[in-house]
Structure formats: structure tokens, C-alpha cells
Design a protein around this motif. Structure first.
Motif, PDB file in Angstrom:
ATOM      1  N   GLU A  27       0.816  -1.218   0.000  1.00  6.24           N
ATOM      2  CA  GLU A  27       0.000   0.000   0.000  1.00  6.24           C
ATOM      3  C   GLU A  27       0.846   1.263   0.000  1.00  6.24           C
ATOM      4  O   GLU A  27       0.378   2.344  -0.392  1.00  6.24           O
ATOM      5  N   ALA A  28       2.106   1.150   0.443  1.00  5.12           N
ATOM      6  CA  ALA A  28       2.989   2.319   0.504  1.00  5.12           C
ATOM      7  C   ALA A  28       3.663   2.616  -0.833  1.00  5.12           C
ATOM      8  O   ALA A  28       4.358   3.635  -0.968  1.00  5.12           O
ATOM      9  N   ASP A  34      -2.304   0.763  -9.888  1.00  3.04           N
ATOM     10  CA  ASP A  34      -2.628   1.240 -11.236  1.00  3.04           C
ATOM     11  C   ASP A  34      -1.729   0.634 -12.319  1.00  3.04           C
ATOM     12  O   ASP A  34      -1.949   0.879 -13.506  1.00  3.04           O
ATOM     13  N   ASP A  35      -0.722  -0.152 -11.932  1.00  2.00           N
ATOM     14  CA  ASP A  35       0.224  -0.669 -12.919  1.00  2.00           C
ATOM     15  C   ASP A  35      -0.329  -1.911 -13.613  1.00  2.00           C
ATOM     16  O   ASP A  35      -1.301  -2.525 -13.168  1.00  2.00           O
ATOM     17  N   ASN A  36       0.325  -2.287 -14.718  1.00  2.53           N
ATOM     18  CA  ASN A  36       0.014  -3.515 -15.445  1.00  2.53           C
ATOM     19  C   ASN A  36       0.933  -4.613 -14.907  1.00  2.53           C
ATOM     20  O   ASN A  36       2.034  -4.832 -15.413  1.00  2.53           O
ATOM     21  N   HIS A  37       0.497  -5.312 -13.885  1.00  5.19           N
ATOM     22  CA  HIS A  37       1.330  -6.323 -13.239  1.00  5.19           C
ATOM     23  C   HIS A  37       1.508  -7.553 -14.117  1.00  5.19           C
ATOM     24  O   HIS A  37       2.513  -8.261 -13.989  1.00  5.19           O
ATOM     25  N   ARG A  74      -0.975  -9.629 -10.034  1.00  2.08           N
ATOM     26  CA  ARG A  74      -0.720  -8.767  -8.875  1.00  2.08           C
ATOM     27  C   ARG A  74      -0.682  -9.594  -7.591  1.00  2.08           C
ATOM     28  O   ARG A  74       0.155  -9.381  -6.713  1.00  2.08           O
ATOM     29  N   SER A  75      -1.582 -10.573  -7.476  1.00  2.00           N
ATOM     30  CA  SER A  75      -1.594 -11.421  -6.281  1.00  2.00           C
ATOM     31  C   SER A  75      -0.295 -12.204  -6.142  1.00  2.00           C
ATOM     32  O   SER A  75       0.196 -12.405  -5.029  1.00  2.00           O
ATOM     33  N   PHE A  76       0.266 -12.640  -7.259  1.00  2.00           N
ATOM     34  CA  PHE A  76       1.535 -13.367  -7.211  1.00  2.00           C
ATOM     35  C   PHE A  76       2.610 -12.525  -6.539  1.00  2.00           C
ATOM     36  O   PHE A  76       3.303 -12.987  -5.626  1.00  2.00           O
ATOM     37  N   PHE A  77       2.774 -11.288  -6.982  1.00  2.00           N
ATOM     38  CA  PHE A  77       3.812 -10.437  -6.402  1.00  2.00           C
ATOM     39  C   PHE A  77       3.513 -10.119  -4.939  1.00  2.00           C
ATOM     40  O   PHE A  77       4.417 -10.105  -4.097  1.00  2.00           O
ATOM     41  N   GLU A  78       2.250  -9.886  -4.614  1.00  2.00           N
ATOM     42  CA  GLU A  78       1.903  -9.513  -3.243  1.00  2.00           C
ATOM     43  C   GLU A  78       2.047 -10.689  -2.278  1.00  2.00           C
ATOM     44  O   GLU A  78       2.343 -10.489  -1.092  1.00  2.00           O
TER      45      GLU A  78
END
Length: 337
Positions: A27-28, A34-37, A74-78
Motif C-alpha cells: 500500500e505504501a 494502477d500498474d500492469n502487473h 498482482r496477487s503473485f507479487f503480493e
């Protein structure tokens, strides 16, 4: 995505990194959502198999199986990474590109400036000035010839390029080695001489000044004794980018050159570049460069051709660079206590 969660504990340790680091939450990261993950994940996959360390084998297997949609990417990176700031911002971001130039396989009155392959004795101590004066001439080391010494210089700075021959054939060139001399910035030398102020210096400004002042221009180029040798690259499709330090093609606006002493090759890097054209984007550390030194230093790959060159040549911006590290390694970097 349950498979992703179950493998989080399999992430191990990677090569040592500097211990001064600050862990963040996603979140920081300014603009993260907004990116294309998915674009970043596709590029991450392209070099993931080259990463060593016990944490990468299961992680890369999962990356290959992630569905090709934005939410899953995005979930993969997070799930598998933690954002870590290594070093002290502000960062310094610059840009580079793959030039497209005109050249010839033989020397002519127009094409008189050679590009050399690496001498068979390997890296050697000849400086740029001595090589430009003919120290390697007559040895058959010339790959081809360009029509402008400043094009030779900037091709060496970029480390790769495309050269179109008079018959329309295109030769792809890649980095083969250096002469062992340290890199010195000719832009900083122009500032030191009082010719330009720091905010005025860009690749295009340097290029124009050297062409307007051929004598002093050659002296300026000689200020940087570092000299780059090239090799021909065959079987590289025209739609693929140049070969980076990991031996794979770079991806426009998704590959970044870093200092491997601080940022391991192959890791995802979140870029928060400020300046006239702010950039918030996830890239992969897939290249290096002689002038890229420090934990908060990165060179963004802007693509191929003159438009990419115009964009890359104006970039000299502050901001923040955040590494995405496997979870256990990220926690290992935090100070004790």
C-alpha cells in the motif's frame, strides 16, 4: 491461488545484500494498484529460470502457472514478495535505448569509424584515445564501420544496437567486453569546463556539441578512457529487444539496469521516478552498466530507435527504487532489535 499461499513457506534465502534496508507494505508503493502487473510478470518469467538459490525454483514454477490475468499477476507479487528499500533515496534514474544506425561492412570515405570485436588476448589496457588513434588498426578486428564518431561513442554507452547496411541488411550488435579503464562522464566534464550547467546536459546536447566542435569534441570523447567491444548477434528476431546482462532480450519499459552489488539481477524492482514525466511501474532488474553504481541507481530501458533515444536521453530524475524480495530474504535484511 491456494497453491500460491501454500508455497510461501518454500521461499528461502538468496545471495547476500547490504543489510541497511527498510521494509514497506504494498500500500505504501505510490501507484502500485494502477500498474500492469501482468506485463511485469511476463517479463519476470523470461529470466526467472536463470536465478539461483533455493527460493527461486518453487517461486519460478508458480510464476509459470499463474493465470494470465491482471488480478492473478498482482496477487503473485503480493503473496511471494515484500517491498524493500535498499540504500537511501532519492534515487537517480536515467534512461538508455538500442540505437538504429547506418553503417558498412567495409571502410569508405563516409563510413570511416570502426566498431571493434574483442581482441583475442581479451581485455587490454589501451585507452579510448589510443584505440581511436589506430592502436588496433590492421588486425582485422573491425566488425563494421559507422559514419560518425559520436555514434560510435553512444553505441558503446548503450552497449548494443542495430546497424543498417547499404543493401538494407540489419546487423544486431551486443556487448562483448571493455578495455579495463574506468568510465568517466563526458557530461560532467562539460560542466566542469563551464560549457554547460548540470541541468542543461543531456545525450542530445552532448551529441550536438561534439558535432559542432569536431576537434574539441574528439578531446572530450577521449576524456572517457573506457572503450567497449562488440559482437554480432545472430538469430535474434527483429521484434525482440537487445540482449541484457542475463543473456536474454530486454523488454521496453519493463527492463532496468542496476548495480548488482546492491540489486540482484532478475528481481522485480518498483520504480517511482519523478521529474517532468513521472513513472510508477514494476520492472525487472535484467541489465547492468558501467555508470550504474549504487543502491538507488537505475537505468530504464526505453526501447529501440530514435524516438526511444530522444526519450531516454532526457531522463535524469530523482525518485525511489524499491526491490521486491522473496519474503524470508526481505525479513533477513531488517536490522536486529
Amino acid at each position: 491461488m491456494r497453491l500460491l499461499r501454500s508455497l510461501c513457506l518454500a521461499v528461502g534465502l538468496m545471495a547476500p545484500l547490504p543489510s541497511v534496508a527498510q521494509m514497506l507494505e504494498f500500500e505504501a508503493l505510490d501507484g502500485w494498484y494502477d500498474d500492469n502487473h501482468l506485463a511485469a510478470l511476463v517479463n519476470f518469467r523470461s529470466t526467472c529460470d536463470l536465478l539461483s538459490g533455493p527460493e527461486w525454483q518453487p517461486l519460478c514454477k508458480v510464476a509459470a502457472d499463474v493465470p494470465d490475468d491482471e488480478a492473478s499477476a498482482r496477487s503473485f507479487f503480493e503473496l511471494f514478495f515484500k517491498p524493500v528499500v535498499v540504500g537511501d533515496p532519492p534515487a537517480l534514474f536515467t534512461g538508455y535505448f538500442e540505437p538504429e544506425l547506418s553503417g558498412s561492412l567495409t571502410r569508405t570515405p563516409r563510413f570511416a569509424w570502426p566498431l571493434y570485436r574483442l581482441p583475442p588476448e581479451g581485455l587490454q589496457g589501451q585507452s579510448r584515445a589510443s584505440i581511436d588513434a589506430g592502436a588496433l588498426a590492421g588486425r582485422g578486428l573491425e566488425i563494421l564501420w559507422l559514419d560518425d564518431p559520436i555514434d560510435v561513442y553512444f553505441l558503446q554507452i548503450q552497449g548494443s544496437g542495430r546497424v543498417r547496411l547499404p543493401d538494407g541488411q540489419v546487423v544486431r550488435l551486443g556487448y562483448a567486453g571493455k578495455n579495463g579503464h574506468p568510465y568517466r562522464s563526458i557530461g560532467q566534464e562539460l560542466v566542469r569546463q563551464g560549457i554547460f550547467s548540470l541541468h542543461q546536459v543531456s545525450a542530445q546536447v552532448i551529441r550536438d556539441w561534439v558535432r559542432r566542435n569536431p576537434g574539441p569534441g574528439q578531446d572530450l570523447l577521449a576524456h572517457n578512457p573506457s572503450y567497449v567491444f562488440f559482437r554480432k548477434i545472430g538469430n535474434l528476431p527483429a521484434d525482440k529487444g537487445p540482449i541484457g546482462a542475463m543473456g536474454r532480450s530486454l523488454t521496453t519499459m519493463r527492463s532496468v539496469a542496476i548495480d548488482p552489488a546492491f540489486t540482484p539481477l532478475g528481481v522485480p524492482v518498483w520504480i517511482e521516478k519523478d521529474g517532468a514525466k513521472p513513472l510508477r511501474q514494476l520492472m525487472i532488474a535484467q541489465d547492468t552498466g558501467g555508470a550504474i553504481k549504487g543502491a538507488q541507481r537505475a537505468d530504464i530501458f526505453y526501447g529501440t530507435g530514435p524516438q526511444a533515444g530522444d526519450a531516454a536521453g532526457t531522463i535524469k530524475d530523482p525518485g525511489r527504487m524499491v526491490q521486491l524480495l522473496p519474503i524470508d530474504r526481505a525479513y533477513a535484511l531488517l536490522p536486529e532489535g
